[in-house]
Design an enzyme around this catalytic site. Structure first.
Site: not given
Length: 418
Positions: A167, A307, A318, A404, A338, A343
């Site tokens: 991502c 994010h 975060e 990831f 998002k 996403h």
């Protein structure tokens, strides 16, 4: 020998998204808090735990390609070319008057042609093991194809490759583009990312890893970043394209400069295959790196597009990283778009960079929708823009992306000043 790094500016943008297939439409829907999430139409979800996503609407490949050309491209490549077409037009690039040997393409995707891969494997299985594969199977499937196809379409012979960091892929593509322009390896680079992963294998795979929301009774409210009731992310699809160039090149050709890229940061969580570091170590290091490279104080950041995918651990870590990097600052605006777009996986960094740039241009912070109650212990520490967009002077904006594998990529954009 390099004596001085080039300044890098943004001169064009293009988009294909769940809430708009061009920049004006997209921004109008962003500031009007339009929700792109709805039941999945691409396949039968009866047996799946998650039955909704943020699909691109009203996209017709024949608006961009001839029939013979279209069959060569997976949907993620179609999205890439469509977004690039708008960005090139937006930047007013006349390639006949430019040195195409110094124009490059760097593109990011986390999944590549996963639709093509799934379709071909299913066809193979139906054929009782008889190997009948589409001759375009491999070029449709591999993740580097958009950068190659974009260069072929426009005759661009400069540096050309793709980035894959889940991502964080398209933010990494932007960072690489910035660095190569700074070093003088290219004058102009088309960069960004695309993803088209809403299919059985992706939804099933993310369900198996318990990453997706399962709020099937209310899909339009499922993406709720930072909310105490969040239960996972909502998958989106689309593409974002940016034209980056050296300031010198932009001025020489009389380009309209939309914003400047002043900082980039990269790091790793070095912690877990899919989970974030409990204290947001990588996120903190990435933001710190970007701020230091930009040579600015953390206090000068006006807006963070987080994010914030709406996963339990990811959002919390975060916020911990942001507090560590910026302290408690009520004037720091934070939102997670998002909640509207879903996403977009490998394309998230590109479209959220575009949002940061448009926020700077319009002095407007887009909202986080659906979120009602912020994660415990953080609601009074920052200016969380919830429900409705907010007018605010924005000179500098920061965009976070995490992938990831622990990949961290952060970019910092600034209002252009002569």
């Amino acid at each position: 020998m390099i004596n001085e790094l080039n300044r890098v500016v943004v001169t064009g943008m293009g988009i294909i998204s769940p809430i708009g297939n061009n920049i004006p439409e997209f921004w109008k829907n962003i500031i009007n808090e339009k929700n792109g999430v709805a039941p999945i139409t691409k396949f039968d979800t009866a047996n799946f735990k998650t039955k909704f996503a943020a699909e691109v609407k009203e996209f017709n490949g024949y608006d961009y390609f001839e029939k013979g050309e279209l069959r060569k491209y997976d949907l993620f490549t179609q999205y890439a070319l469509a977004a690039t077409q708008e960005a090139v037009r937006n930047a007013n690039l006349d390639f006949e008057k430019l040195n195409r040997n110094k124009i490059g393409v760097i593109w990011g995707s986390g999944n590549g042609g996963i639709n093509t891969f799934q379709e071909q494997v299913i066809e193979f299985a139906k054929g009782n093991g008889t190997p009948r594969f589409n001759p375009f199977f491999i070029p449709k499937m591999i993740a580097d194809i958009p950068s190659g196809v974009i260069s072929i379409k426009y005759g661009l012979r400069g540096l050309n490759f793709s980035t894959i960091s889940a991502c964080a892929s398209s933010n990494n593509a932007i960072i690489d583009a910035v660095n190569y322009i700074r070093l003088g390896k290219a004058n102009i680079i088309i960069t960004g990312g695309s993803e088209a992963a809403i299919n059985e294998s992706s939804i099933g795979g993310f369900n198996a890893s318990r990453a997706l929301s399962t709020k099937n009774e209310s899909p339009e409210t499922a993406s709720r970043p930072f909310d105490i009731s969040r239960d996972g992310f909502v998958m989106g699809e689309g593409a974002g394209a940016l034209v980056l160039e050296s300031l010198e090149t932009a001025l020489q050709r009389g380009a309209t400069i939309i914003a400047e890229v002043i900082g980039t940061g990269m790091a790793a969580d070095a912690y877990h295959l899919t989970g974030t570091h409990p204290e947001g170590e990588g996120a903190y290091l990435g933001m710190l790196d970007a701020i230091e490279e930009a040579n600015i104080s953390p206090d000068t950041i006006d807006y963070i597009n987080a994010h914030a995918t709406s996963t339990n651990m990811g959002d919390l870590t975060e916020l911990k990283a942001i507090e560590r990097a910026f302290g408690t600052r009520k004037s720091l605006a934070i939102s997670a778009t998002k909640s509207m777009t879903g996403h977009l996986l490998g394309a998230a960094g590109a479209i959220e960079s575009i949002i940061c740039i448009l926020a700077i241009k319009n002095n407007l912070v887009p909202a986080t929708i659906n979120t009602l109650e912020i994660e415990e212990g953080f609601k009074d520490k920052f200016d969380f823009v919830l429900g409705k967009s907010k007018h605010k002077e924005i000179n500098i904006a920061l965009n976070n992306t995490f992938g990831f594998g622990g990949h961290i990529a952060t970019t910092v954009f600034k209002k252009y000043n002569d």
